[in-house]
Design a protein around this motif. Structure first.
Motif, PDB file in Angstrom:
ATOM      1  N   VAL A 330     -34.300 -39.781 -80.719  1.00  0.00           N
ATOM      2  CA  VAL A 330     -33.466 -40.966 -80.547  1.00  0.00           C
ATOM      3  C   VAL A 330     -32.621 -40.726 -79.302  1.00  0.00           C
ATOM      4  CG1 VAL A 330     -31.740 -42.456 -81.608  1.00  0.00           C
ATOM      5  CG2 VAL A 330     -33.423 -41.270 -83.045  1.00  0.00           C
ATOM      6  N   TYR A 331     -32.693 -41.627 -78.326  1.00  0.00           N
ATOM      7  CA  TYR A 331     -32.037 -41.360 -77.045  1.00  0.00           C
ATOM      8  C   TYR A 331     -31.724 -42.679 -76.338  1.00  0.00           C
ATOM      9  CZ  TYR A 331     -35.959 -42.891 -74.182  1.00  0.00           C
ATOM     10  OH  TYR A 331     -36.898 -43.659 -73.559  1.00  0.00           O
ATOM     11  N   GLY A 332     -30.923 -42.587 -75.279  1.00  0.00           N
ATOM     12  CA  GLY A 332     -30.615 -43.749 -74.466  1.00  0.00           C
ATOM     13  C   GLY A 332     -30.986 -43.578 -73.005  1.00  0.00           C
ATOM     14  N   ASP A 333     -30.712 -42.412 -72.439  1.00  0.00           N
ATOM     15  CA  ASP A 333     -30.938 -42.143 -71.014  1.00  0.00           C
ATOM     16  C   ASP A 333     -32.244 -41.365 -70.839  1.00  0.00           C
ATOM     17  OD1 ASP A 333     -30.928 -41.332 -68.377  1.00  0.00           O
ATOM     18  OD2 ASP A 333     -28.802 -40.789 -68.353  1.00  0.00           O
ATOM     19  N   PRO A 334     -33.209 -41.867 -70.040  1.00  0.00           N
ATOM     20  CA  PRO A 334     -34.479 -41.158 -69.833  1.00  0.00           C
ATOM     21  C   PRO A 334     -34.302 -39.754 -69.269  1.00  0.00           C
ATOM     22  CG  PRO A 334     -34.657 -43.411 -69.049  1.00  0.00           C
ATOM     23  CD  PRO A 334     -33.211 -43.190 -69.382  1.00  0.00           C
ATOM     24  N   SER A 335     -33.293 -39.530 -68.454  1.00  0.00           N
ATOM     25  CA  SER A 335     -33.087 -38.184 -67.912  1.00  0.00           C
ATOM     26  C   SER A 335     -32.683 -37.207 -69.009  1.00  0.00           C
ATOM     27  CB  SER A 335     -32.025 -38.214 -66.807  1.00  0.00           C
ATOM     28  OG  SER A 335     -30.769 -38.649 -67.308  1.00  0.00           O
ATOM     29  N   ALA A 336     -31.964 -37.699 -70.025  1.00  0.00           N
ATOM     30  CA  ALA A 336     -31.620 -36.843 -71.160  1.00  0.00           C
ATOM     31  C   ALA A 336     -32.861 -36.521 -71.984  1.00  0.00           C
ATOM     32  CB  ALA A 336     -30.556 -37.520 -72.031  1.00  0.00           C
ATOM     33  N   ALA A 337     -33.739 -37.513 -72.144  1.00  0.00           N
ATOM     34  CA  ALA A 337     -34.997 -37.270 -72.864  1.00  0.00           C
ATOM     35  C   ALA A 337     -35.813 -36.205 -72.154  1.00  0.00           C
ATOM     36  CB  ALA A 337     -35.791 -38.569 -72.976  1.00  0.00           C
ATOM     37  N   ALA A 338     -35.836 -36.247 -70.814  1.00  0.00           N
ATOM     38  CA  ALA A 338     -36.604 -35.265 -70.042  1.00  0.00           C
ATOM     39  C   ALA A 338     -36.103 -33.851 -70.281  1.00  0.00           C
ATOM     40  CB  ALA A 338     -36.522 -35.608 -68.556  1.00  0.00           C
ATOM     41  N   VAL A 339     -34.798 -33.687 -70.452  1.00  0.00           N
ATOM     42  CA  VAL A 339     -34.236 -32.362 -70.740  1.00  0.00           C
ATOM     43  C   VAL A 339     -34.740 -31.856 -72.088  1.00  0.00           C
ATOM     44  CG1 VAL A 339     -32.106 -31.085 -71.189  1.00  0.00           C
ATOM     45  CG2 VAL A 339     -32.193 -32.741 -69.316  1.00  0.00           C
ATOM     46  N   PHE A 340     -34.840 -32.755 -73.070  1.00  0.00           N
ATOM     47  CA  PHE A 340     -35.384 -32.379 -74.374  1.00  0.00           C
ATOM     48  C   PHE A 340     -36.861 -31.988 -74.249  1.00  0.00           C
ATOM     49  CE2 PHE A 340     -31.562 -34.234 -76.043  1.00  0.00           C
ATOM     50  CZ  PHE A 340     -31.358 -33.605 -77.264  1.00  0.00           C
ATOM     51  N   PHE A 341     -37.622 -32.728 -73.423  1.00  0.00           N
ATOM     52  CA  PHE A 341     -39.037 -32.385 -73.225  1.00  0.00           C
ATOM     53  C   PHE A 341     -39.164 -30.944 -72.743  1.00  0.00           C
ATOM     54  CE2 PHE A 341     -40.345 -37.022 -72.052  1.00  0.00           C
ATOM     55  CZ  PHE A 341     -39.986 -37.434 -73.320  1.00  0.00           C
ATOM     56  N   ARG A 342     -38.374 -30.597 -71.732  1.00  0.00           N
ATOM     57  CA  ARG A 342     -38.437 -29.241 -71.171  1.00  0.00           C
ATOM     58  C   ARG A 342     -38.038 -28.203 -72.213  1.00  0.00           C
ATOM     59  NH1 ARG A 342     -34.735 -28.004 -66.032  1.00  0.00           N
ATOM     60  NH2 ARG A 342     -33.141 -28.394 -67.635  1.00  0.00           N
ATOM     61  N   SER A 343     -37.008 -28.498 -72.985  1.00  0.00           N
ATOM     62  CA  SER A 343     -36.549 -27.563 -74.005  1.00  0.00           C
ATOM     63  C   SER A 343     -37.603 -27.347 -75.080  1.00  0.00           C
ATOM     64  CB  SER A 343     -35.254 -28.093 -74.641  1.00  0.00           C
ATOM     65  OG  SER A 343     -34.823 -27.247 -75.687  1.00  0.00           O
ATOM     66  N   VAL A 344     -38.259 -28.426 -75.527  1.00  0.00           N
ATOM     67  CA  VAL A 344     -39.290 -28.302 -76.551  1.00  0.00           C
ATOM     68  C   VAL A 344     -40.469 -27.485 -76.035  1.00  0.00           C
ATOM     69  CG1 VAL A 344     -41.011 -29.603 -77.883  1.00  0.00           C
ATOM     70  CG2 VAL A 344     -38.633 -30.385 -77.811  1.00  0.00           C
ATOM     71  N   LEU A 345     -40.884 -27.718 -74.784  1.00  0.00           N
ATOM     72  CA  LEU A 345     -41.982 -26.947 -74.214  1.00  0.00           C
ATOM     73  C   LEU A 345     -41.626 -25.476 -74.067  1.00  0.00           C
ATOM     74  CD1 LEU A 345     -43.483 -29.342 -71.499  1.00  0.00           C
ATOM     75  CD2 LEU A 345     -44.690 -28.354 -73.436  1.00  0.00           C
ATOM     76  N   ASN A 346     -40.366 -25.197 -73.753  1.00  0.00           N
ATOM     77  CA  ASN A 346     -39.947 -23.800 -73.625  1.00  0.00           C
ATOM     78  C   ASN A 346     -39.841 -23.107 -74.978  1.00  0.00           C
ATOM     79  OD1 ASN A 346     -39.748 -23.806 -70.832  1.00  0.00           O
ATOM     80  ND2 ASN A 346     -37.605 -24.472 -70.837  1.00  0.00           N
ATOM     81  N   THR A 347     -39.640 -23.894 -76.045  1.00  0.00           N
ATOM     82  CA  THR A 347     -39.426 -23.322 -77.371  1.00  0.00           C
ATOM     83  C   THR A 347     -40.722 -23.016 -78.095  1.00  0.00           C
ATOM     84  OG1 THR A 347     -37.328 -24.512 -77.596  1.00  0.00           O
ATOM     85  CG2 THR A 347     -38.359 -23.706 -79.625  1.00  0.00           C
ATOM     86  N   HIS A 348     -41.671 -23.937 -78.004  1.00  0.00           N
ATOM     87  CA  HIS A 348     -42.901 -23.801 -78.780  1.00  0.00           C
ATOM     88  C   HIS A 348     -43.998 -23.139 -77.962  1.00  0.00           C
ATOM     89  CE1 HIS A 348     -41.233 -25.987 -82.111  1.00  0.00           C
ATOM     90  NE2 HIS A 348     -40.881 -26.989 -81.312  1.00  0.00           N
ATOM     91  N   HIS A 349     -44.919 -22.531 -78.668  1.00  0.00           N
ATOM     92  CA  HIS A 349     -45.992 -21.783 -78.043  1.00  0.00           C
ATOM     93  C   HIS A 349     -47.350 -22.333 -78.470  1.00  0.00           C
ATOM     94  CE1 HIS A 349     -42.990 -18.912 -76.702  1.00  0.00           C
ATOM     95  NE2 HIS A 349     -42.519 -18.905 -77.937  1.00  0.00           N
ATOM     96  N   VAL A 350     -48.348 -22.032 -77.673  1.00  0.00           N
ATOM     97  CA  VAL A 350     -49.676 -22.599 -77.890  1.00  0.00           C
ATOM     98  C   VAL A 350     -50.202 -22.326 -79.283  1.00  0.00           C
ATOM     99  CG1 VAL A 350     -52.092 -22.413 -77.198  1.00  0.00           C
ATOM    100  CG2 VAL A 350     -50.315 -22.625 -75.449  1.00  0.00           C
TER     101      VAL A 350
END
Length: 355
Positions: A330-350
Motif C-alpha cells: 500500500v503506497y502513494g509515491d512511486p519512488s517510495a515503492a521503488a525503495v521497497f522493491f530494492r529492499s525486497v530483492l536484497n532480502t530474498h534469495h533465489v
C-alpha cells in the motif's frame, strides 16, 4: 478465416485450386482480398525469449521494425523455427495514426484479433503459423507496431511456445526478479522505472512471460517500450523530453525503450518475490500474503482464460510461483515503492521457499 491459415501455407496446393486468373494483356488480375498469394520474400529469424520465430514480410519497414523490436534478445538460432509469422503491408495515405480498439474471437485452434477496418492478426495454433495485415501508416508508427501489432502476435503465439503470459511488471537485480502486479493505473510502470533509477534492471512494465525450467519458474520481460500516462510527468518530469507519443483509442501515452537499462542480452530471471500494488494516499506499508492468496491472485492476471497451452504446465507454473514470498504494498509515491522493491530483492534469495 480458418482456411486462411489452416494446415500452413502450401503454395503448390494453393496454385492448383485457387490461383487468381490472370487475364489478357492490359486487363486487371482478379482480386485477392485475403492476400493468400502475396509474396513475403523478406525474412528474419529471431530468438525471442529463447524461442525461435521466423518473420516473413513484403515490407522493408516492417522487417526493420521487427528486427529492432527483438534486438534485446540473443540472435543465435539453433534448429528449425517454432512458429512462422507472415506480415503483409497495405498502401495507405494516413499521416497520423491512432490505434483502434481491438476485438477478438477464438475457437479450439484459431485465434483472431481485429484492429479497426483494415488490420488483423490470425493465428493457427496447430499449424504454428500467424498471418497479419496492416496499413503502411500503422507500420510507420514503430512504437504502436511493436506495442500493439507485434505484442498481439506474441501474446497469441506464446502458449504454443511454452510461455504463460501474465499482466505484471518485472524488475531485477542480476538473476533475481521481482514480479509487480496491480490493476491499470496502480503505478506498475512508474514505480518500476523509478526502481531502474535506483540501479535495478527494468525488464517489463506490462507483461511477463513465465516458463518452467527444471521445475523452477523463470520470467521473461516484454519486448515493447514502457508506456506512461501523461499525468506521470509530475513524478518523472524527464518524460516530457524523452517520451515518444503513442495514441491508442482515445488516449495518448508517452513511451520509452527499456533496453538501455540492460547492457547485456536480455535474459530470463528467477522470481524471488511478488508484490501487489495498492495505490492510496497513505504512508507505505508492506503486508505479507499467504501462498494460497498469491496463487489465486496470480491466476486472475492471465489475459486469456481459454489459453491454448497445456493445462498441466499452466498449473505447474502457478504452483511453483505460489511458493515464493509475496506481499501487498500500500503506497502513494512511486519512488517510495521503488525503495521497497530494492529492499525486497536484497532480502530474498533465489532458493528461498516459504511453503
Amino acid at each position: 478465416m480458418h482456411c486462411l491459415v489452416e494446415g500452413g501455407w502450401n503454395a503448390a496446393k494453393a496454385v492448383s485450386f485457387s490461383l487468381p486468373k490472370r487475364s489478357r494483356l492490359g486487363e486487371i488480375p482478379a482480386c485477392d482480398p485475403l492476400r493468400r498469394f502475396r509474396s513475403t520474400p523478406l525474412t528474419i529469424d529471431v530468438l525471442a525469449m529463447g524461442k525461435s520465430i521466423r518473420v516473413e514480410t513484403d515490407s522493408p519497414l516492417i522487417l526493420k521494425h521487427a528486427t529492432r523490436a527483438f534486438i534485446r534478445f540473443e540472435r543465435t538460432k539453433n534448429g528449425p523455427s517454432q512458429f512462422l509469422w507472415r506480415i503483409v503491408s497495405e498502401p495507405s495515405e494516413e499521416s497520423e495514426v491512432c490505434w483502434p480498439p481491438l476485438t477478438a474471437f477464438s475457437d479450439q485452434t484459431i485465434r483472431y484479433i481485429n484492429m479497426g477496418r483494415r488490420s488483423f492478426v490470425a493465428i493457427d495454433l496447430l499449424a504454428r503459423q500467424a498471418v497479419g495485415i496492416l496499413p503502411e501508416s500503422f507500420a510507420r508508427d514503430e512504437t504502436g507496431f511493436s506495442s500493439v501489432f507485434l505484442a498481439s502476435m506474441f501474446y497469441l503465439t506464446a502458449p504454443m511456445l511454452g510461455l504463460l503470459p501474465v499482466s505484471a511488471a518485472c524488475v531485477a537485480k542480476g538473476n533475481k526478479g521481482l514480479l509487480v502486479f496491480g490493476p491499470p493505473n496502480s503505478g506498475k510502470t512508474t514505480s518500476s522505472y523509478s526502481a531502474k533509477k535506483l540501479g535495478l534492471d527494468f525488464h517489463a512494465d506490462q507483461s511477463v512471460f513465465l516458463e518452467l525450467d527444471c521445475g523452477a519458474v523463470r520470467a521473461w520481460g516484454d519486448f515493447w517500450p514502457a508506456s506512461f500516462r501523461p499525468e506521470t510527468i509530475r513524478f518523472l518530469p524527464e518524460l516530457s523530453a524523452l517520451g515518444r507519443p503513442f495514441s491508442y483509442r482515445d488516449r495518448t501515452f508517452l513511451c520509452l525503450d527499456k533496453e538501455p537499462s540492460i547492457s547485456r542480452n536480455a535474459e530470463s530471471v528467477v522470481p524471488t518475490a511478488c508484490i501487489f500494488l495498492e495505490r492510496e494516499d497513505t504512508a507505505p506499508r508492506l503486508i505479507p500474503l499467504s501462498n494460497h492468496d498469491l496463487r489465486m491472485r496470480v491466476r486472475l492476471t492471465t489475459p486469456f482464460k481459454d489459453d491454448a497451452g497445456s493445462t498441466e504446465e499452466r498449473e505447474a507454473v502457478f504452483a511453483a510461483l505460489s511458493r515464493v514470498p509475496s506481499y501487498r504494498l500500500v503506497y502513494g509515491d512511486p519512488s517510495a515503492a521503488a525503495v521497497f522493491f530494492r529492499s525486497v530483492l536484497n532480502t530474498h534469495h533465489v532458493r528461498e521457499d516459504r511453503s
